[in-house]
Design a protein around this motif. Structure first.
Motif, mmCIF file in Angstrom:
data_model
loop_
_atom_site.group_PDB
_atom_site.id
_atom_site.type_symbol
_atom_site.label_atom_id
_atom_site.label_comp_id
_atom_site.label_asym_id
_atom_site.label_seq_id
_atom_site.Cartn_x
_atom_site.Cartn_y
_atom_site.Cartn_z
ATOM 1 N N VAL A 282 0.848 -1.192 0.000
ATOM 2 C CA VAL A 282 0.000 0.000 0.000
ATOM 3 C C VAL A 282 0.882 1.240 0.000
ATOM 4 O O VAL A 282 0.708 2.132 -0.817
ATOM 5 C CB VAL A 282 -0.964 0.004 1.207
ATOM 6 C CG1 VAL A 282 -1.748 1.318 1.266
ATOM 7 C CG2 VAL A 282 -1.926 -1.169 1.124
ATOM 8 N N SER A 283 1.857 1.291 0.898
ATOM 9 C CA SER A 283 2.761 2.448 0.922
ATOM 10 C C SER A 283 4.034 2.185 1.716
ATOM 11 O O SER A 283 4.683 3.113 2.180
ATOM 12 C CB SER A 283 2.050 3.670 1.515
ATOM 13 O OG SER A 283 1.633 3.417 2.856
ATOM 14 N N SER A 284 4.386 0.928 1.914
ATOM 15 C CA SER A 284 5.541 0.586 2.741
ATOM 16 C C SER A 284 6.849 1.127 2.155
ATOM 17 O O SER A 284 7.021 1.213 0.936
ATOM 18 C CB SER A 284 5.650 -0.935 2.879
ATOM 19 O OG SER A 284 6.850 -1.293 3.524
ATOM 20 N N THR A 285 7.783 1.458 3.056
ATOM 21 C CA THR A 285 9.126 1.847 2.637
ATOM 22 C C THR A 285 9.801 0.718 1.869
ATOM 23 O O THR A 285 10.766 0.954 1.128
ATOM 24 C CB THR A 285 9.960 2.227 3.880
ATOM 25 O OG1 THR A 285 9.294 3.266 4.587
ATOM 26 C CG2 THR A 285 11.344 2.711 3.490
ATOM 27 N N ALA A 286 9.293 -0.501 2.019
ATOM 28 C CA ALA A 286 9.827 -1.626 1.241
ATOM 29 C C ALA A 286 9.761 -1.345 -0.256
ATOM 30 O O ALA A 286 10.568 -1.882 -1.025
ATOM 31 C CB ALA A 286 9.052 -2.898 1.560
ATOM 32 N N ALA A 287 8.826 -0.494 -0.677
ATOM 33 C CA ALA A 287 8.736 -0.148 -2.096
ATOM 34 C C ALA A 287 10.006 0.554 -2.555
ATOM 35 O O ALA A 287 10.490 0.320 -3.673
ATOM 36 C CB ALA A 287 7.521 0.751 -2.340
ATOM 37 N N LEU A 288 10.581 1.406 -1.703
ATOM 38 C CA LEU A 288 11.815 2.093 -2.070
ATOM 39 C C LEU A 288 12.992 1.127 -2.075
ATOM 40 O O LEU A 288 13.888 1.231 -2.924
ATOM 41 C CB LEU A 288 12.068 3.252 -1.106
ATOM 42 C CG LEU A 288 10.989 4.338 -1.083
ATOM 43 C CD1 LEU A 288 11.338 5.420 -0.077
ATOM 44 C CD2 LEU A 288 10.794 4.939 -2.466
ATOM 45 N N GLU A 289 13.003 0.181 -1.127
ATOM 46 C CA GLU A 289 14.046 -0.855 -1.134
ATOM 47 C C GLU A 289 13.985 -1.645 -2.435
ATOM 48 O O GLU A 289 15.005 -1.970 -3.043
ATOM 49 C CB GLU A 289 13.877 -1.789 0.055
ATOM 50 C CG GLU A 289 14.090 -1.156 1.413
ATOM 51 C CD GLU A 289 14.031 -2.182 2.523
ATOM 52 O OE1 GLU A 289 14.900 -3.063 2.574
ATOM 53 O OE2 GLU A 289 13.091 -2.101 3.351
ATOM 54 N N SER A 290 12.751 -1.967 -2.842
ATOM 55 C CA SER A 290 12.553 -2.745 -4.064
ATOM 56 C C SER A 290 12.976 -1.956 -5.299
ATOM 57 O O SER A 290 13.674 -2.477 -6.180
ATOM 58 C CB SER A 290 11.080 -3.143 -4.157
ATOM 59 O OG SER A 290 10.810 -3.868 -5.333
ATOM 60 N N LEU A 291 12.576 -0.683 -5.373
ATOM 61 C CA LEU A 291 12.943 0.152 -6.515
ATOM 62 C C LEU A 291 14.453 0.332 -6.598
ATOM 63 O O LEU A 291 15.014 0.410 -7.695
ATOM 64 C CB LEU A 291 12.251 1.515 -6.399
ATOM 65 C CG LEU A 291 10.743 1.522 -6.676
ATOM 66 C CD1 LEU A 291 10.135 2.846 -6.248
ATOM 67 C CD2 LEU A 291 10.470 1.242 -8.150
ATOM 68 N N HIS A 292 15.116 0.396 -5.460
ATOM 69 C CA HIS A 292 16.574 0.533 -5.445
ATOM 70 C C HIS A 292 17.239 -0.640 -6.167
ATOM 71 O O HIS A 292 18.263 -0.468 -6.835
ATOM 72 C CB HIS A 292 17.071 0.610 -3.998
ATOM 73 C CG HIS A 292 18.559 0.644 -3.869
ATOM 74 N ND1 HIS A 292 19.309 1.767 -4.134
ATOM 75 C CD2 HIS A 292 19.450 -0.320 -3.513
ATOM 76 C CE1 HIS A 292 20.590 1.510 -3.938
ATOM 77 N NE2 HIS A 292 20.708 0.250 -3.566
ATOM 78 N N ARG A 293 16.621 -1.810 -6.030
ATOM 79 C CA ARG A 293 17.176 -3.011 -6.662
ATOM 80 C C ARG A 293 16.566 -3.276 -8.036
ATOM 81 O O ARG A 293 16.827 -4.298 -8.647
ATOM 82 C CB ARG A 293 16.949 -4.206 -5.733
ATOM 83 C CG ARG A 293 17.684 -4.024 -4.415
ATOM 84 C CD ARG A 293 17.292 -5.036 -3.355
ATOM 85 N NE ARG A 293 17.674 -6.395 -3.713
ATOM 86 C CZ ARG A 293 17.826 -7.383 -2.836
ATOM 87 N NH1 ARG A 293 17.643 -7.157 -1.544
ATOM 88 N NH2 ARG A 293 18.155 -8.588 -3.234
ATOM 89 N N ARG A 294 15.726 -2.337 -8.500
ATOM 90 C CA ARG A 294 15.041 -2.431 -9.795
ATOM 91 C C ARG A 294 14.127 -3.653 -9.889
ATOM 92 O O ARG A 294 13.971 -4.259 -10.961
ATOM 93 C CB ARG A 294 16.055 -2.400 -10.950
ATOM 94 C CG ARG A 294 16.817 -1.076 -11.023
ATOM 95 C CD ARG A 294 17.586 -0.915 -12.309
ATOM 96 N NE ARG A 294 18.184 0.409 -12.426
ATOM 97 C CZ ARG A 294 17.557 1.508 -12.875
ATOM 98 N NH1 ARG A 294 16.288 1.415 -13.239
ATOM 99 N NH2 ARG A 294 18.186 2.664 -12.944
ATOM 100 N N ILE A 295 13.546 -4.013 -8.781
ATOM 101 C CA ILE A 295 12.516 -5.054 -8.765
ATOM 102 C C ILE A 295 11.190 -4.416 -9.159
ATOM 103 O O ILE A 295 10.855 -3.338 -8.653
ATOM 104 C CB ILE A 295 12.400 -5.683 -7.362
ATOM 105 C CG1 ILE A 295 13.717 -6.356 -6.958
ATOM 106 C CG2 ILE A 295 11.245 -6.672 -7.295
ATOM 107 C CD1 ILE A 295 13.771 -6.783 -5.500
ATOM 108 N N PRO A 296 10.407 -5.010 -10.054
ATOM 109 C CA PRO A 296 9.085 -4.464 -10.378
ATOM 110 C C PRO A 296 8.276 -4.239 -9.099
ATOM 111 O O PRO A 296 8.168 -5.136 -8.260
ATOM 112 C CB PRO A 296 8.467 -5.545 -11.268
ATOM 113 C CG PRO A 296 9.648 -6.186 -11.930
ATOM 114 C CD PRO A 296 10.729 -6.189 -10.883
ATOM 115 N N THR A 297 7.727 -3.028 -8.961
ATOM 116 C CA THR A 297 7.120 -2.604 -7.702
ATOM 117 C C THR A 297 5.766 -1.965 -7.951
ATOM 118 O O THR A 297 5.636 -1.103 -8.830
ATOM 119 C CB THR A 297 8.044 -1.596 -6.988
ATOM 120 O OG1 THR A 297 9.331 -2.195 -6.798
ATOM 121 C CG2 THR A 297 7.467 -1.164 -5.653
ATOM 122 N N VAL A 298 4.777 -2.378 -7.155
ATOM 123 C CA VAL A 298 3.418 -1.842 -7.291
ATOM 124 C C VAL A 298 2.961 -1.238 -5.979
ATOM 125 O O VAL A 298 3.088 -1.850 -4.917
ATOM 126 C CB VAL A 298 2.426 -2.945 -7.726
ATOM 127 C CG1 VAL A 298 0.990 -2.480 -7.542
ATOM 128 C CG2 VAL A 298 2.658 -3.319 -9.183
#
Length: 444
Positions: A282-298
């Motif tokens: 929904v809005s977790s900081t995990a999204a930024l961790e994921s984007l840092h690694r270029r993992i597809p993120t929703v």
């Protein structure tokens, strides 16, 4: 053997939850000057969210010493001449930071009267995305030598708030989230979808049940995929935020049970991302961790794009999507300009993100005695607000300890330990069982 060229640096971190301990400890290591050999002492502020041994183990951050303290004990520890810390990281909620700034200021004034003017560089900041209470939280953190902003966007907003009320904005220092890292994304077999749950977003049982049901549906529609529900805490544990409706409890009520390819997992977020092909939140900081690694993120839009959910922060990111779109195979493509402004460092710039903070700290440590802490809030600027904040931490308006402040000079005895555990258990039971019932009765 040649003499070591590293300089010893003593750092202390005061944290009030597992997430803030992780941020504070990692930040202390990131901002230590490059030529320093850091010794890290951790202090866990006693309260409802004091992390358990399991949570500390899951965070995976080590310290040379780590102990639980009350506010009074911590302040007294910082006043000792032999507590010669170079850097102090306050990793607390805003009110806690403000109380410690005033408490430390009082203690160090007392020490200065005896001729000692040395004090550590005081650092504070936020553990993740700042999507609510921007002015309130920032002004409660004002007075630290460095107020860290996790991105260029945050640094600009922080300075605007301070300058807008006439406060000194020179403390604002741009860095990045200290826990980003890990290997760049590569596809996995089986394809793995991870939903990163949050303790308090969304809050209602209805919304959390909806999200769980959609996760279950996605697993059933895609039996070839592994679907993981990444949880922050076990029932009865607290994190930075209160979790009144644990997903574990809701999962027990799923009709027909969870599908075989859907599992509940705990553990270090970085290790979960090691096997993730699609990160959903929904809005977790995990999204930024994921984007840092270029993992597809929703970032989900199912419940709307709303300030109360925090997903409004991701407007312009290219990551907003719904479960219906994911069920149909949608894979998002992040906006590179948006990502660059968030301190994610997916372009390889991450390792230099802490250079400015390191240089500032090195300069302050080399520049002689530091001036007294000067928070924006004082008994003059906020006479109707500040005393209440300080009183919650058993401090008088001048930062001095109030009579009868809780202390912890010695380890609590067996009876006190039992009473404390019982009190925490009662509190958690009230949060997770009684409070929701009372609210439902009020809605009838």
């Amino acid at each position: 053997m040649p003499a070591s060229t590293t300089k010893p640096l003593r750092a202390a971190v005061l944290a009030d939850s597992d997430t803030r301990w992780k941020w504070g400890a990692l930040t202390a290591n990131r901002i230590a000057p490059a030529d320093s050999d850091i010794r890290l002492d951790g202090y866990l502020l006693r309260g409802r969210a004091t992390p358990t041994a399991r949570q500390l183990e899951e965070v995976g951050v080590r310290a040379d010493s780590l102990r639980e303290v009350t506010a009074a004990e911590f302040l007294r520890e910082m006043a000792r001449e032999d507590a010669a810390y170079d850097v102090l990281v306050l990793s607390l909620v805003g009110g806690g930071v403000q109380a410690m700034l005033h408490g430390l200021s009082h203690q160090w004034r007392e020490r200065a009267a005896t001729g000692s003017t040395r004090r550590p560089v005081v650092v504070t900041g936020y553990v993740g995305v700042v999507y609510e209470k921007l002015a309130d939280g920032l002004l409660l953190r004002h007075g630290a030598d460095l107020v860290l902003a996790n991105s260029r966007q945050d640094a600009e907003r922080f300075r605007a708030v301070y300058e807008g009320v006439g406060a000194d904005a020179s403390s604002v220092t741009e860095v990045a989230l200290p826990f980003l890292g890990g290997a760049p994304y590569e596809k996995h077999d089986p394809y793995t979808v991870v939903f990163a749950a949050q303790p308090s977003v969304p809050e209602s049982r209805k919304d959390r049940t909806y999200l769980l049901n959609r996760l279950v549906r996605h697993a059933r529609l895609h039996p070839d995929r592994e679907v993981l529900l990444k949880l922050r805490s076990k029932p009865g544990e607290h994190t930075t935020h209160i979790e009144e409706q644990p997903y574990q409890r809701l999962a027990e009520r799923v009709p027909g049970g969870l599908p075989a390819n859907l599992r509940l997992v705990y553990g270090h977020m970085g290790e979960v991302l090691d096997r993730t092909d699609l990160l959903v939140t929904v809005s977790s900081t995990a999204a930024l961790e994921s984007l840092h690694r270029r993992i597809p993120t929703v970032v989900l839009t199912d419940l709307g794009v709303r300030e109360s959910l925090g997903n409004h922060h991701f407007v312009g990111s290219g990551c907003l999507a719904s479960w219906d779109q994911l069920d149909d195979g949608h894979v998002p493509s992040p906006d590179e300009r948006w990502v660059a402004r968030q301190g994610v460092g997916a372009d390889g710039s991450y390792e230099n993100a802490f250079d400015a903070a390191r240089e500032r700290i090195a300069g302050l440590l080399a520049g002689g005695p530091l001036p007294a802490l000067a928070p924006y809030y004082t008994p003059v600027t906020a006479p109707g607000y500040l005393p209440g904040i300080l009183a919650r931490h058993h401090l008088a308006p001048d930062g001095s300890p109030l009579p009868g402040a809780p202390d912890a000079d010695r380890e609590p005895g067996p009876v006190r330990q039992i009473v404390r555990r019982a009190a925490r258990g009662a509190y958690r039971h009230g949060v997770q069982r009684v409070a929701p019932v009372i609210r439902r009765m009020g809605e009838l």
